[in-house]
Design an enzyme around this catalytic site. Structure first.
Site, mmCIF file in Angstrom:
data_model
loop_
_atom_site.group_PDB
_atom_site.id
_atom_site.type_symbol
_atom_site.label_atom_id
_atom_site.label_comp_id
_atom_site.label_asym_id
_atom_site.label_seq_id
_atom_site.Cartn_x
_atom_site.Cartn_y
_atom_site.Cartn_z
ATOM 1 N N LYS A 190 23.655 1.294 -65.391
ATOM 2 C CA LYS A 190 22.215 1.468 -65.153
ATOM 3 C C LYS A 190 21.434 0.328 -65.801
ATOM 4 C CE LYS A 190 22.711 6.481 -64.890
ATOM 5 N NZ LYS A 190 22.639 7.786 -65.549
ATOM 6 N N GLN A 248 20.786 10.293 -71.227
ATOM 7 C CA GLN A 248 22.070 10.446 -70.519
ATOM 8 C C GLN A 248 22.722 11.783 -70.881
ATOM 9 O OE1 GLN A 248 23.410 8.275 -68.203
ATOM 10 N NE2 GLN A 248 25.016 9.804 -67.903
ATOM 11 N N ASP A 296 14.649 10.521 -64.320
ATOM 12 C CA ASP A 296 15.737 11.344 -63.768
ATOM 13 C C ASP A 296 15.186 12.571 -63.031
ATOM 14 O OD1 ASP A 296 18.241 10.258 -63.982
ATOM 15 O OD2 ASP A 296 18.650 11.049 -65.983
#
Ligand code: NDP
Length: 284
Positions: A50, A94, A117
Site C-alpha cells: 500500500k 491495518q 478503509d
C-alpha cells in the site's frame, strides 16, 4: 464459449494512473498514514505494498510501525492525533490487530473523513444512507470492475455470498444503491446453489476455497470472486474458476481480479478524503 476474463490487474493499473494524474492536479499531495501493529508477516507485506503504490501515485507516505504490545490508550491516542492533524489526509489501521486490542473502538477514533478503509461506524451509516463518504475498498473495487465490464445492474438479480462487515454487507449495499435486487447468503442459507443460480451477478465472498462450482452459476452470469486462498497449488478463490468458466458469461480470476482493485480503491479514497478535507476542515 468460455467466460470472458475480467482483468482486474489492468483495470487497477488504469485507475492508479488516473489517480496519479488527479493527485498532480491537487494543490498539495494527499498523505496516507498507515498504522501497522506488531510483526504479522502478511500484514507487513500488505502495508508495504500500500505504501509503495501510495508513493507511486505521488502521495505522501506517513508510516507508523507500532510494537505488538502497544496498549489501546496509546494506539487510540495516536489515532486521535492523526485525526486532528491537517497534514494527514487518510488513516489506515491495518487489521487484524493483536488479540489484546479490540478493533471496533479503535477504528471509530479515525475521523470519518479520513477513514480511507471505510470501516468506521460513521462511514457505515453514510454507506447505508447513501450520503457522501468513504466506501470500503474491496466492494467499491468490485463496483468499478462491474462498471468497467459494462455489466447492467439496474433490476439485475445480484447474489452476495458472505455477510462480513468488510466485504459482504457493504457489497450488498453498493449493489442495492445501483438498483440491483440483492440477496445476501451466509453459512445458514438453505440450498445455496439454488439461490446463487438466480444471480445475474454473483459475488463470492465466503472465504472457502473453490466453494462455488458450475451448479451454482446461471448460464451467462457475471461471477466476481473476492475470495483469496493460498494453497499448495498456488492461489485460488471461492469459485472453481476452470469449471465455472464453462457456464458463466464473465469471471474475475484469482489472482489478478478483485485483489489489485482493493489497493487502487484505497488510493482513490485518499484522493476523495483530500476533497472532503477542503470541503470542511477536519476536527475531532
Ligand atoms: P469472513 O470470514 O469475515 O466472512 C465470510 C462470510 O461468508 C460469513 O458471512 C460467512 O457466513 C459466509 N460463509 C462462510 N462459509 C459459508 C458457506 N459454506 N456458505 C455460505 N456462506 C458462508 O470473510 P471476509 O468477508 O473478510 O472475506 C471473504 C473472502 O474474501 C476471504 O477469502 C478473504 O481472504 C477475501 N478477501 C479478499 C480481499 C481482496 O482484496 N481480494 C479483501 C478482503 C477479503 P456467517 O456470517 O454465517 O458465518
Amino acid at each position: 464459449m468460455p467466460a470472458t476474463i475480467i482483468d482486474g490487474k489492468a483495470v487497477a493499473a488504469r485507475l492508479r494512473a488516473q489517480i496519479a494524474r488527479d493527485v498532480a492536479e491537487l494543490p498539495a499531495p494527499p498523505s496516507l498514514a498507515t498504522l501497522l501493529v506488531g510483526e504479522d508477516p502478511a500484514s507487513a507485506v500488505y502495508v508495504a505494498n500500500k505504501r509503495k503504490l501510495c508513493v507511486q501515485a505521488g502521495m505522501r507516505d506517513l508510516h507508523h510501525h507500532l510494537p505488538a504490545d502497544i496498549g489501546a490508550d496509546a494506539l487510540g491516542g495516536l489515532i486521535d492525533q492523526l485525526s486532528a492533524d491537517p497534514e494527514v489526509t487518510g488513516i489506515l489501521l491495518q487489521l487484524p490487530l493483536p488479540r489484546h486490542l479490540d478493533p471496533a473502538p479503535l477504528l471509530d477514533r479515525i475521523h470519518p473523513d479520513k477513514d480511507v478503509d471505510g470501516l468506521t461506524e460513521t462511514s457505515t451509516a453514510r454507506l447505508v444512507l447513501g450520503t457522501p463518504g468513504l466506501r470500503p475498498c474491496t466492494p467499491a473495487g468490485v463496483m468499478v470492475l462491474l462498471d468497467d465490464a459494462g455489466v447492467p445492474l439496474q433490476g439485475a438479480e445480484a447474489v452476495v455470498v458472505g455477510r462480513s462487515g468488510l466485504v459482504g454487507k457493504p457489497m450488498a449495499q453498493l449493489l442495492l444503491q445501483r438498483n440491483a435486487t440483492v440477496t445476501i447468503c451466509h453459512s445458514r442459507t438453505r440450498d445455496l446453489a439454488a439461490v446463487c443460480r438466480r444471480a445475474d451477478v454473483l459475488i463470492a465472498a465466503a472465504g472457502v476455497p473453490r466453494m462455488l462450482g458450475p451448479e451454482a452459476v446461471k448460464p451467462g452470469a457475471t461471477v466476481i470472486d473476492v475470495g483469496i486462498h493460498r494453497t499448495d497449488a498456488g492461489l485460488c478463490g471461492d469459485v472453481d474458476t476452470d469449471a465455472v468458466r464453462e457456464v458463466a458469461g464473465a469471471i474475475t480470476p484469482v489472482p489478478g481480479g478483485v485483489g489489485p482493485m482493493t489497493i487502487a480503491m484505497l488510493l482513490r479514497n485518499t484522493v476523495t478524503a483530500a476533497g472532503l478535507m477542503t470541503r470542511a476542515p477536519a476536527g475531532v
